[in-house]
Design a protein around this motif. Structure first.
Motif, PDB file in Angstrom:
ATOM      1  N   ASN A  57       0.735  -1.253  -0.078  1.00  0.00           N
ATOM      2  CA  ASN A  57       0.203  -0.001  -0.150  1.00  0.00           C
ATOM      3  C   ASN A  57       0.873   1.299  -0.016  1.00  0.00           C
ATOM      4  O   ASN A  57       1.900   1.304   0.606  1.00  0.00           O
ATOM      5  CB  ASN A  57      -0.925  -0.081   1.107  1.00  0.00           C
ATOM      6  N   ALA A  58       0.251   2.473  -0.678  1.00  0.00           N
ATOM      7  CA  ALA A  58       1.068   3.467  -0.785  1.00  0.00           C
ATOM      8  C   ALA A  58       0.722   4.520   0.503  1.00  0.00           C
ATOM      9  O   ALA A  58       1.209   5.583   0.390  1.00  0.00           O
ATOM     10  CB  ALA A  58       0.728   4.338  -1.907  1.00  0.00           C
ATOM     11  N   ASP A  59      -0.285   3.977   1.207  1.00  0.00           N
ATOM     12  CA  ASP A  59      -0.507   4.882   2.449  1.00  0.00           C
ATOM     13  C   ASP A  59       0.473   5.426   3.381  1.00  0.00           C
ATOM     14  O   ASP A  59       1.636   4.748   3.563  1.00  0.00           O
ATOM     15  CB  ASP A  59      -1.545   3.888   3.721  1.00  0.00           C
ATOM     16  N   GLU A  60       0.346   6.863   3.578  1.00  0.00           N
ATOM     17  CA  GLU A  60       1.370   7.412   4.247  1.00  0.00           C
ATOM     18  C   GLU A  60       0.871   8.606   5.079  1.00  0.00           C
ATOM     19  O   GLU A  60      -0.253   9.220   4.622  1.00  0.00           O
ATOM     20  CB  GLU A  60       2.495   7.757   3.333  1.00  0.00           C
ATOM     21  N   ILE A  61       1.242   9.066   6.068  1.00  0.00           N
ATOM     22  CA  ILE A  61       0.951  10.249   6.898  1.00  0.00           C
ATOM     23  C   ILE A  61       2.283  10.785   7.279  1.00  0.00           C
ATOM     24  O   ILE A  61       3.153  10.252   8.352  1.00  0.00           O
ATOM     25  CB  ILE A  61       0.035   9.967   8.222  1.00  0.00           C
ATOM     26  N   ALA A  62       2.526  12.146   6.911  1.00  0.00           N
ATOM     27  CA  ALA A  62       3.614  12.683   7.134  1.00  0.00           C
ATOM     28  C   ALA A  62       3.424  14.202   7.668  1.00  0.00           C
ATOM     29  O   ALA A  62       2.531  14.850   7.083  1.00  0.00           O
ATOM     30  CB  ALA A  62       4.638  12.634   5.887  1.00  0.00           C
ATOM     31  N   MET A  63       3.792  14.536   8.741  1.00  0.00           N
ATOM     32  CA  MET A  63       3.477  15.783   9.113  1.00  0.00           C
ATOM     33  C   MET A  63       5.098  16.717   9.640  1.00  0.00           C
ATOM     34  O   MET A  63       6.070  15.945  10.272  1.00  0.00           O
ATOM     35  CB  MET A  63       2.695  15.661  10.877  1.00  0.00           C
ATOM     36  N   PHE A  64       4.870  17.642   9.336  1.00  0.00           N
ATOM     37  CA  PHE A  64       6.265  18.542   9.156  1.00  0.00           C
ATOM     38  C   PHE A  64       6.039  20.148   9.786  1.00  0.00           C
ATOM     39  O   PHE A  64       4.983  20.824   9.926  1.00  0.00           O
ATOM     40  CB  PHE A  64       6.798  18.893   8.084  1.00  0.00           C
ATOM     41  N   GLN A  65       6.843  20.158  11.059  1.00  0.00           N
ATOM     42  CA  GLN A  65       6.764  21.553  11.434  1.00  0.00           C
ATOM     43  C   GLN A  65       8.068  22.109  10.841  1.00  0.00           C
ATOM     44  O   GLN A  65       9.296  21.931  11.339  1.00  0.00           O
ATOM     45  CB  GLN A  65       6.843  21.639  12.985  1.00  0.00           C
ATOM     46  N   VAL A  66       8.039  23.044   9.947  1.00  0.00           N
ATOM     47  CA  VAL A  66       8.736  23.714   9.222  1.00  0.00           C
ATOM     48  C   VAL A  66       9.504  24.957   9.687  1.00  0.00           C
ATOM     49  O   VAL A  66       8.857  25.820  10.374  1.00  0.00           O
ATOM     50  CB  VAL A  66       8.695  23.990   7.819  1.00  0.00           C
ATOM     51  N   LYS A  67      10.869  25.263   9.431  1.00  0.00           N
ATOM     52  CA  LYS A  67      11.252  26.581   9.547  1.00  0.00           C
ATOM     53  C   LYS A  67      10.898  27.480   8.401  1.00  0.00           C
ATOM     54  O   LYS A  67      10.769  28.794   8.560  1.00  0.00           O
ATOM     55  CB  LYS A  67      12.739  26.734   9.806  1.00  0.00           C
ATOM     56  N   GLU A  68      11.208  26.947   7.179  1.00  0.00           N
ATOM     57  CA  GLU A  68      10.694  27.711   5.967  1.00  0.00           C
ATOM     58  C   GLU A  68       9.860  26.530   4.947  1.00  0.00           C
ATOM     59  O   GLU A  68      10.462  25.529   4.835  1.00  0.00           O
ATOM     60  CB  GLU A  68      11.779  28.157   5.183  1.00  0.00           C
ATOM     61  N   SER A  69       8.830  26.996   4.513  1.00  0.00           N
ATOM     62  CA  SER A  69       7.999  26.127   3.905  1.00  0.00           C
ATOM     63  C   SER A  69       8.151  25.664   2.579  1.00  0.00           C
ATOM     64  O   SER A  69       7.860  24.725   2.054  1.00  0.00           O
ATOM     65  CB  SER A  69       6.566  26.174   4.217  1.00  0.00           C
ATOM     66  N   GLN A  73      10.852  25.108   0.199  1.00  0.00           N
ATOM     67  CA  GLN A  73      11.431  24.026  -0.121  1.00  0.00           C
ATOM     68  C   GLN A  73      10.980  22.821   0.444  1.00  0.00           C
ATOM     69  O   GLN A  73      11.001  21.812  -0.514  1.00  0.00           O
ATOM     70  CB  GLN A  73      12.850  24.265   0.492  1.00  0.00           C
ATOM     71  N   VAL A  74      10.373  22.643   1.458  1.00  0.00           N
ATOM     72  CA  VAL A  74       9.841  21.441   1.946  1.00  0.00           C
ATOM     73  C   VAL A  74       8.653  21.227   1.230  1.00  0.00           C
ATOM     74  O   VAL A  74       8.461  19.952   0.873  1.00  0.00           O
ATOM     75  CB  VAL A  74       9.512  21.732   3.543  1.00  0.00           C
ATOM     76  N   LYS A  75       7.804  22.106   0.915  1.00  0.00           N
ATOM     77  CA  LYS A  75       6.735  21.829  -0.150  1.00  0.00           C
ATOM     78  C   LYS A  75       6.783  21.176  -1.473  1.00  0.00           C
ATOM     79  O   LYS A  75       6.534  20.171  -1.863  1.00  0.00           O
ATOM     80  CB  LYS A  75       5.664  22.898  -0.294  1.00  0.00           C
ATOM     81  N   SER A  76       8.253  21.615  -2.031  1.00  0.00           N
ATOM     82  CA  SER A  76       8.789  21.176  -3.327  1.00  0.00           C
ATOM     83  C   SER A  76       9.030  19.726  -2.994  1.00  0.00           C
ATOM     84  O   SER A  76       8.759  18.755  -4.043  1.00  0.00           O
ATOM     85  CB  SER A  76       9.772  22.123  -3.652  1.00  0.00           C
ATOM     86  N   LEU A  77       9.688  19.338  -1.957  1.00  0.00           N
ATOM     87  CA  LEU A  77      10.311  18.183  -1.813  1.00  0.00           C
ATOM     88  C   LEU A  77       8.850  17.025  -1.574  1.00  0.00           C
ATOM     89  O   LEU A  77       9.259  15.812  -2.025  1.00  0.00           O
ATOM     90  CB  LEU A  77      11.325  18.240  -0.492  1.00  0.00           C
ATOM     91  N   ILE A  78       8.059  17.505  -0.795  1.00  0.00           N
ATOM     92  CA  ILE A  78       6.746  16.833  -0.678  1.00  0.00           C
ATOM     93  C   ILE A  78       6.159  16.240  -1.880  1.00  0.00           C
ATOM     94  O   ILE A  78       5.826  15.345  -2.252  1.00  0.00           O
ATOM     95  CB  ILE A  78       6.011  17.486   0.379  1.00  0.00           C
ATOM     96  N   ASN A  79       6.054  17.363  -2.895  1.00  0.00           N
ATOM     97  CA  ASN A  79       5.517  17.238  -4.100  1.00  0.00           C
ATOM     98  C   ASN A  79       6.383  16.205  -4.867  1.00  0.00           C
ATOM     99  O   ASN A  79       5.723  15.551  -5.503  1.00  0.00           O
ATOM    100  CB  ASN A  79       5.395  18.635  -5.001  1.00  0.00           C
TER     101      ASN A  79
END
Length: 157
Positions: free
Chosen positions: A84-96, A98-104
């Motif tokens: 299964n591809a199921d996933e839950i990931a939660m991030f508290q970021v300093k700057e969003s 770059q992280v949003k790009s890596l999530i995509n």
């Protein structure tokens, strides 16, 4: 002299009060990852996925996120054996940004991996939930992404 001391004390109290209010305005509202995870797994049946909490290796090997760009994170993935591809990931970021790009990038990578391996998982990936609130970013890939979106919005409001 007494008037001067009272004036100085009142001024000092006013400045202290102003500083304390100013400090409160910049703080982000705390969101408990455990509570969000419990809400999601309580409202959606992830039992077939046998979700497992991941450590820094998942952060580095799957999301390619530098831990120094985060305040906190929690990643839960389906046991590989379930397929299964199921996933839950939660991030508290300093700057969003770059992280949003890596999530995509992570979601695109999963689509490529599951395209031939287990094509029925692609619908989950196409409707993956990515929500942002303040300096928090949440990713949910589940058997019911519409319900996950509702639960997540309620949990982080």
């Amino acid at each position: 002299m007494k008037k001067m001391k009272r004036f100085l004390a009142a001024t000092l109290a006013a400045v202290t009060l102003a500083i304390s209010f100013a400090g409160c305005g910049n703080k982000s509202e705390y969101i408990s990852f455990d509570e969000v995870y419990s809400s999601l797994t309580g409202g959606i049946d992830f039992s077939a996925s046998k979700m497992q909490k991941q450590g820094e290796a998942a952060l580095n090997n799957y999301y390619y996120i530098d831990p120094t760009t985060l305040e906190n994170y929690a990643i839960y993935m389906a046991d590989y054996a379930t397929g299964n591809a199921d996933e839950i990931a939660m991030f508290q970021v300093k700057e969003s940004d770059q992280v949003k790009s890596l999530i995509n990038d992570r979601i695109k990578d999963l689509k490529v991996r599951y395209e031939d391996y287990k094509p029925e998982e692609i619908t989950k990936l196409d409707s993956a939930v990515v929500e942002e609130k303040g300096n928090y970013i949440f990713v949910v890939i589940s058997p019911d992404n519409e319900k996950a979106k509702e639960i997540l919005k309620e949990a982080i409001k």
